[in-house]
Motif scaffolding. Structure first.
Motif, PDB file in Angstrom:
ATOM      1  N   ALA A  53      -0.225  11.794  -9.300  1.00  0.00           N
ATOM      2  CA  ALA A  53       1.178  12.186  -9.142  1.00  0.00           C
ATOM      3  C   ALA A  53       1.923  11.178  -8.280  1.00  0.00           C
ATOM      4  CB  ALA A  53       1.251  13.579  -8.532  1.00  0.00           C
ATOM      5  N   THR A  54       1.310  10.750  -7.188  1.00  0.00           N
ATOM      6  CA  THR A  54       1.928   9.752  -6.313  1.00  0.00           C
ATOM      7  C   THR A  54       2.128   8.431  -7.048  1.00  0.00           C
ATOM      8  OG1 THR A  54       0.882  10.746  -4.370  1.00  0.00           O
ATOM      9  CG2 THR A  54       1.685   8.487  -4.139  1.00  0.00           C
ATOM     10  N   ALA A  55       1.121   8.003  -7.775  1.00  0.00           N
ATOM     11  CA  ALA A  55       1.186   6.728  -8.489  1.00  0.00           C
ATOM     12  C   ALA A  55       2.247   6.743  -9.581  1.00  0.00           C
ATOM     13  CB  ALA A  55      -0.180   6.411  -9.084  1.00  0.00           C
ATOM     14  N   THR A  56       2.409   7.883 -10.234  1.00  0.00           N
ATOM     15  CA  THR A  56       3.457   8.004 -11.247  1.00  0.00           C
ATOM     16  C   THR A  56       4.834   7.882 -10.610  1.00  0.00           C
ATOM     17  OG1 THR A  56       2.048   9.396 -12.645  1.00  0.00           O
ATOM     18  CG2 THR A  56       4.425   9.503 -13.023  1.00  0.00           C
ATOM     19  N   ASP A  57       5.014   8.518  -9.457  1.00  0.00           N
ATOM     20  CA  ASP A  57       6.312   8.489  -8.767  1.00  0.00           C
ATOM     21  C   ASP A  57       6.726   7.073  -8.374  1.00  0.00           C
ATOM     22  OD1 ASP A  57       6.548  11.212  -8.987  1.00  0.00           O
ATOM     23  OD2 ASP A  57       5.879  11.645  -6.946  1.00  0.00           O
ATOM     24  N   VAL A  58       5.772   6.242  -7.955  1.00  0.00           N
ATOM     25  CA  VAL A  58       6.114   4.911  -7.435  1.00  0.00           C
ATOM     26  C   VAL A  58       5.887   3.805  -8.461  1.00  0.00           C
ATOM     27  CG1 VAL A  58       5.590   5.623  -5.075  1.00  0.00           C
ATOM     28  CG2 VAL A  58       3.816   4.481  -6.436  1.00  0.00           C
ATOM     29  N   GLY A  59       5.411   4.158  -9.654  1.00  0.00           N
ATOM     30  CA  GLY A  59       5.146   3.136 -10.653  1.00  0.00           C
ATOM     31  C   GLY A  59       4.036   2.195 -10.262  1.00  0.00           C
ATOM     32  N   ALA A  60       2.946   2.741  -9.740  1.00  0.00           N
ATOM     33  CA  ALA A  60       1.849   1.923  -9.220  1.00  0.00           C
ATOM     34  C   ALA A  60       1.101   1.217 -10.345  1.00  0.00           C
ATOM     35  CB  ALA A  60       0.880   2.790  -8.421  1.00  0.00           C
ATOM     36  N   ALA A  61       0.493   0.079  -9.987  1.00  0.00           N
ATOM     37  CA  ALA A  61      -0.313  -0.677 -10.940  1.00  0.00           C
ATOM     38  C   ALA A  61      -1.747  -0.186 -10.997  1.00  0.00           C
ATOM     39  CB  ALA A  61      -0.304  -2.162 -10.563  1.00  0.00           C
ATOM     40  N   VAL A  62      -2.181   0.525  -9.937  1.00  0.00           N
ATOM     41  CA  VAL A  62      -3.565   0.972  -9.877  1.00  0.00           C
ATOM     42  C   VAL A  62      -3.684   2.057  -8.818  1.00  0.00           C
ATOM     43  CG1 VAL A  62      -4.320  -0.667  -8.091  1.00  0.00           C
ATOM     44  CG2 VAL A  62      -5.974   0.104  -9.807  1.00  0.00           C
ATOM     45  N   ILE A  63      -4.690   2.922  -8.983  1.00  0.00           N
ATOM     46  CA  ILE A  63      -5.099   3.873  -7.946  1.00  0.00           C
ATOM     47  C   ILE A  63      -6.467   3.426  -7.444  1.00  0.00           C
ATOM     48  CG2 ILE A  63      -5.842   6.236  -7.460  1.00  0.00           C
ATOM     49  CD1 ILE A  63      -3.893   7.146  -9.668  1.00  0.00           C
ATOM     50  N   LEU A  64      -6.587   3.327  -6.128  1.00  0.00           N
ATOM     51  CA  LEU A  64      -7.848   2.985  -5.477  1.00  0.00           C
ATOM     52  C   LEU A  64      -8.265   4.188  -4.634  1.00  0.00           C
ATOM     53  CD1 LEU A  64      -6.854  -0.612  -4.293  1.00  0.00           C
ATOM     54  CD2 LEU A  64      -8.135   0.000  -6.357  1.00  0.00           C
ATOM     55  N   ALA A  65      -9.352   4.841  -5.008  1.00  0.00           N
ATOM     56  CA  ALA A  65      -9.786   6.074  -4.342  1.00  0.00           C
ATOM     57  C   ALA A  65     -11.199   5.912  -3.815  1.00  0.00           C
ATOM     58  CB  ALA A  65      -9.728   7.252  -5.316  1.00  0.00           C
ATOM     59  N   ASN A  66     -11.349   6.085  -2.517  1.00  0.00           N
ATOM     60  CA  ASN A  66     -12.684   6.087  -1.908  1.00  0.00           C
ATOM     61  C   ASN A  66     -13.227   7.494  -1.825  1.00  0.00           C
ATOM     62  OD1 ASN A  66     -11.383   3.575   0.110  1.00  0.00           O
ATOM     63  ND2 ASN A  66     -13.212   3.233  -1.111  1.00  0.00           N
ATOM     64  N   ASP A  67     -14.545   7.627  -1.782  1.00  0.00           N
ATOM     65  CA  ASP A  67     -15.146   8.912  -1.466  1.00  0.00           C
ATOM     66  C   ASP A  67     -15.082   9.106   0.053  1.00  0.00           C
ATOM     67  OD1 ASP A  67     -17.086   7.091  -0.694  1.00  0.00           O
ATOM     68  OD2 ASP A  67     -18.766   8.291  -1.427  1.00  0.00           O
ATOM     69  N   VAL A  88       0.836  -1.202   0.000  1.00  0.00           N
ATOM     70  CA  VAL A  88       0.000   0.000   0.000  1.00  0.00           C
ATOM     71  C   VAL A  88       0.869   1.250   0.000  1.00  0.00           C
ATOM     72  CG1 VAL A  88      -1.739   1.309   1.278  1.00  0.00           C
ATOM     73  CG2 VAL A  88      -1.852  -1.194   1.222  1.00  0.00           C
ATOM     74  N   VAL A  89       0.565   2.156  -0.905  1.00  0.00           N
ATOM     75  CA  VAL A  89       1.226   3.466  -0.941  1.00  0.00           C
ATOM     76  C   VAL A  89       0.164   4.527  -0.667  1.00  0.00           C
ATOM     77  CG1 VAL A  89       2.549   5.097  -2.318  1.00  0.00           C
ATOM     78  CG2 VAL A  89       2.916   2.637  -2.620  1.00  0.00           C
ATOM     79  N   ARG A  90       0.334   5.269   0.408  1.00  0.00           N
ATOM     80  CA  ARG A  90      -0.633   6.316   0.760  1.00  0.00           C
ATOM     81  C   ARG A  90      -0.461   7.570  -0.100  1.00  0.00           C
ATOM     82  NH1 ARG A  90      -0.386   7.075   7.327  1.00  0.00           N
ATOM     83  NH2 ARG A  90      -1.052   4.962   7.978  1.00  0.00           N
ATOM     84  N   ALA A  95      -8.237   3.895 -11.160  1.00  0.00           N
ATOM     85  CA  ALA A  95      -7.498   4.441 -12.297  1.00  0.00           C
ATOM     86  C   ALA A  95      -6.308   3.537 -12.586  1.00  0.00           C
ATOM     87  CB  ALA A  95      -7.028   5.869 -12.014  1.00  0.00           C
ATOM     88  N   VAL A  96      -5.964   3.420 -13.869  1.00  0.00           N
ATOM     89  CA  VAL A  96      -4.888   2.520 -14.289  1.00  0.00           C
ATOM     90  C   VAL A  96      -3.923   3.277 -15.198  1.00  0.00           C
ATOM     91  CG1 VAL A  96      -6.312   0.454 -14.088  1.00  0.00           C
ATOM     92  CG2 VAL A  96      -6.251   1.697 -16.258  1.00  0.00           C
ATOM     93  N   PRO A  97      -2.639   2.866 -15.205  1.00  0.00           N
ATOM     94  CA  PRO A  97      -1.662   3.529 -16.072  1.00  0.00           C
ATOM     95  C   PRO A  97      -1.781   3.043 -17.513  1.00  0.00           C
ATOM     96  CG  PRO A  97      -0.592   1.776 -14.832  1.00  0.00           C
ATOM     97  CD  PRO A  97      -2.015   1.820 -14.359  1.00  0.00           C
ATOM     98  N   THR A  98      -1.636   3.973 -18.431  1.00  0.00           N
ATOM     99  CA  THR A  98      -1.572   3.641 -19.856  1.00  0.00           C
ATOM    100  C   THR A  98      -0.441   4.449 -20.478  1.00  0.00           C
ATOM    101  OG1 THR A  98      -3.012   5.414 -20.669  1.00  0.00           O
ATOM    102  CG2 THR A  98      -4.093   3.412 -19.843  1.00  0.00           C
ATOM    103  N   ALA A  99      -0.153   4.179 -21.732  1.00  0.00           N
ATOM    104  CA  ALA A  99       0.902   4.930 -22.430  1.00  0.00           C
ATOM    105  C   ALA A  99       0.553   6.402 -22.547  1.00  0.00           C
ATOM    106  CB  ALA A  99       1.128   4.317 -23.817  1.00  0.00           C
ATOM    107  N   GLN A 100      -0.725   6.725 -22.488  1.00  0.00           N
ATOM    108  CA  GLN A 100      -1.173   8.129 -22.598  1.00  0.00           C
ATOM    109  C   GLN A 100      -1.375   8.797 -21.237  1.00  0.00           C
ATOM    110  OE1 GLN A 100      -2.890   5.509 -24.334  1.00  0.00           O
ATOM    111  NE2 GLN A 100      -1.371   5.905 -25.950  1.00  0.00           N
ATOM    112  N   GLY A 101      -1.035   8.104 -20.150  1.00  0.00           N
ATOM    113  CA  GLY A 101      -1.237   8.652 -18.816  1.00  0.00           C
ATOM    114  C   GLY A 101      -2.261   7.833 -18.041  1.00  0.00           C
ATOM    115  N   TRP A 102      -2.722   8.387 -16.935  1.00  0.00           N
ATOM    116  CA  TRP A 102      -3.656   7.649 -16.080  1.00  0.00           C
ATOM    117  C   TRP A 102      -5.059   7.674 -16.658  1.00  0.00           C
ATOM    118  CZ3 TRP A 102      -2.440   4.418 -12.304  1.00  0.00           C
ATOM    119  CH2 TRP A 102      -1.115   4.448 -11.851  1.00  0.00           C
ATOM    120  N   ARG A 103      -5.669   6.508 -16.708  1.00  0.00           N
ATOM    121  CA  ARG A 103      -7.023   6.363 -17.224  1.00  0.00           C
ATOM    122  C   ARG A 103      -7.959   6.001 -16.088  1.00  0.00           C
ATOM    123  NH1 ARG A 103      -9.248   1.397 -20.969  1.00  0.00           N
ATOM    124  NH2 ARG A 103     -11.468   1.861 -20.688  1.00  0.00           N
ATOM    125  N   ARG A 104      -8.982   6.802 -15.885  1.00  0.00           N
ATOM    126  CA  ARG A 104      -9.969   6.528 -14.845  1.00  0.00           C
ATOM    127  C   ARG A 104     -11.064   5.647 -15.421  1.00  0.00           C
ATOM    128  NH1 ARG A 104     -10.194  12.505 -11.932  1.00  0.00           N
ATOM    129  NH2 ARG A 104      -8.003  12.974 -12.352  1.00  0.00           N
TER     130      ARG A 104
END
Length: 562
Positions: free
Chosen positions: A288-302, A256-258, A311-320
């Motif tokens: 920005a955090t996910a790009t820095d650590v090379g994350a496989a996914v962003i998990l965001a709660n409300d 987990v990366v906060r 959100a997932v990484p793609t060649a064009q940037g993060w895709r939600r």
């Protein structure tokens, strides 16, 4: 000055036990601020889809202590009249991290205790799914969560669950509203003061029970065997989900990366203009955090952790990913894993969510049930169909809400985050990523464009403008869209023969299009918005952007565009 309005304002001031709130309203009276008084006093905050929700402020048309006190007394009277053993079974209570939530929750507890109810409560800010889980585990007569979920920072709310741990549905919402209307001034409602002595605290034991329940659920069991350590970026969006999500993910061996700038609960939401992960810019820090650590996914709660954005990484940037994409991913994943182990599997989705779920269900011989928007309807179907032998696997609505397994009978962003994390590492073990799985779904079930557009209308005429746009949707010419023909218009405001209990009349108009697509128009149940949904299977060569074009054209045709 309107004398009836003035008398109503003075009566509210006299009956408000919160002297600061009363003083604010009295100041409007003293200043002769008729327009402001009309906004705060002319109506009552409606008890509806999610209980109560609105801006915090003085008067009966705002969220404040007097409104909360009267609502709780009305709820108590309703429970005493309709639920056997209501006092002994008690009520579960929780609250989020917004500035007024703890004070409002203490008022809820105070009124319930004075009315003789057992009260089970989280005494620090907590996630809504944990309260819904407690209501079912303890078999309480009801549950109350003080939360405005993903609404703007100025708002708060009051969410009610019934004795089955499901959000209230008709006729309970109407009966509770009638009971509230019969309550006198808040200052006369008995309470036990500011103390919370006698409350049964829902603390560590309650959290442990929740973790155990979702871990043991046969539908969402954790991955089998070893899995790679993949960086997973997690943000609670200044809400209350960070601790529970991190705890469960770490217990399952995830990395987990906060998102540090959004980790601590803060109801002012300092890093986002609007604390909704669907809104533009809300995930900028996470990306920005996910790009820095090379994350496989962003998990965001409300903020109250009942929803999940991915959100997932793609060649064009993060895709939600859209809620429809995530819902279909969960359905395919869980039905694939359970295989033939479950008899009569059931999946469900709201009427504004993608019809592609029906294709996925058919591939696994599962039943697909469609309900009105809202998890109160999804789980009404789930609960009633369970009595007929159907086994709930999952349900979702496109607004980032998912209920996986049956430990919590509501949307649960914590369990959804854990299940998505498990899926991501399972894919990583196969040398694959979520984008690969999405491509597989397109190949197997067809490509779809799923788009939502909304138009906000506030102020005195806002509600009328929204309802007028819904009405206009029934009169649009069949060729008006251009790219697709409107072959049939269904007005769900009119009764439908043989409709199940989870699809009653509702302010919704649906255009059924040539080629199998749909456009749906409805008012939001929690915000002053008109919502337009496009659910469109795409032919070969058609681009997903066609959905955006159709959504924009629909808003123009309804005469409510900005």
């Amino acid at each position: 000055m309107d004398q009836e309005l003035l008398a109503r304002a003075r009566a509210w001031v006299a009956g408000d036990p919160d002297r600061d709130s009363a003083a604010q309203l009295q100041a409007m009276v003293d200043a002769g601020a008729e327009e402001a008084l009309r906004d705060h006093v002319a109506g009552d905050l409606a008890f509806g889809t999610a209980g109560l929700r609105g801006a915090v402020g003085p008067g009966p048309d705002r969220m404040n202590r007097a409104v909360v006190i009267r609502a709780t007394r009305g709820l108590a009277d309703h429970l005493l009249a309709t639920v056997d053993g209501a006092r002994e079974r008690g009520v579960a209570v929780g609250f989020d991290a917004r500035p007024d939530s703890e004070r409002f929750a203490h008022d809820v507890m105070s009124v319930l205790l004075a009315a003789g109810f057992t009260v089970h409560a989280h005494l620090t800010p907590t996630a809504t799914p944990l309260v819904a889980f407690a209501a079912r585990r303890l078999s309480t007569a009801a549950a109350v969560v003080v939360t405005a979920s993903h609404n703007p920072p100025a708002d708060n709310g009051y969410k009610v669950y019934d004795q089955h741990g499901v959000q209230i549905t008709p006729p309970d919402d109407r009966l509770i509203a009638e009971a509230i209307a019969a309550v006198g001034p808040a200052v006369d409602v008995p309470g036990v003061g500011d103390g919370i002595e006698g409350v049964h605290e829902l603390g560590e034991e309650a959290m442990a029970a929740y973790v155990a329940a979702i871990t043991a659920d046969e539908v969402v069991a954790a991955p089998r065997g070893d899995h790679p350590s993949v960086p997973l970026v997690v943000t609670p969006m200044h809400g209350v989900g960070g601790g529970p999500v991190e705890r469960i993910l770490q217990a399952r061996g995830h990395h987990v990366v906060r998102v540090d700038g959004q980790w601590e609960p803060d109801g002012r939401f300092p890093t986002v203009d609007f604390p909704n992960p669907e809104e533009p810019g809300a995930l900028d820090l996470a990306e920005a955090t996910a790009t820095d650590v090379g994350a496989a996914v962003i998990l965001a709660n409300d903020p109250d952790a009942d929803r999940l954005a991915v959100a997932v990484p793609t060649a064009q940037g993060w895709r939600r990913l859209s809620g429809d994409e995530v819902g279909c991913v969960f359905a395919h994943h869980l039905l694939s894993r359970t295989g033939g182990d479950l008899e009569r599997p059931l999946v469900a989705s709201s009427i504004v969510s993608s019809a592609r779920l029906g294709r996925i269900a058919a591939a696994f011989d599962a039943r697909h049930e469609v309900t009105l928007t809202g998890f109160k309807w999804l789980w009404r179907a789930g609960r009633e169909l369970a009595d007929q032998g159907w086994h709930w696997v999952m349900g979702y609505e496109e607004a980032l809400g998912y209920s996986l397994g049956d430990a919590v009978r509501d949307k649960d962003g914590i369990n959804a985050a854990a299940t998505m994390a498990d899926l991501v590492v399972e894919l990583a073990a196969e040398g694959r990523v979520l984008v690969d799985l999405l491509a597989d779904l397109d190949e197997r079930y067809g490509r779809w464009a799923n788009v939502q557009a909304s138009v906000r209308r506030t102020g005195a005429t806002g509600a009328d403008e929204i309802l007028a746009a819904v009405d206009a949707a029934t009169r649009v010419d069949g060729d008006a869209l251009g790219m697709r023909t409107i072959e049939r218009v269904v007005d769900h405001r009119a009764p439908t023969p043989d409709a199940p209990a989870w699809r009653p009349t509702t302010p919704l108009v649906v255009w059924h299009l040539s080629g199998g697509g749909r456009v749906l128009v409805r008012p939001s149940g929690t915000e002053p918005k008109l919502k337009v949904y496009v659910d469109l299977p795409l032919d070969d060569g058609e681009e997903a952007g066609l959905g955006d074009v159709l959504a924009g054209r629909t808003v123009e045709l309804l005469g409510i565009g900005d």
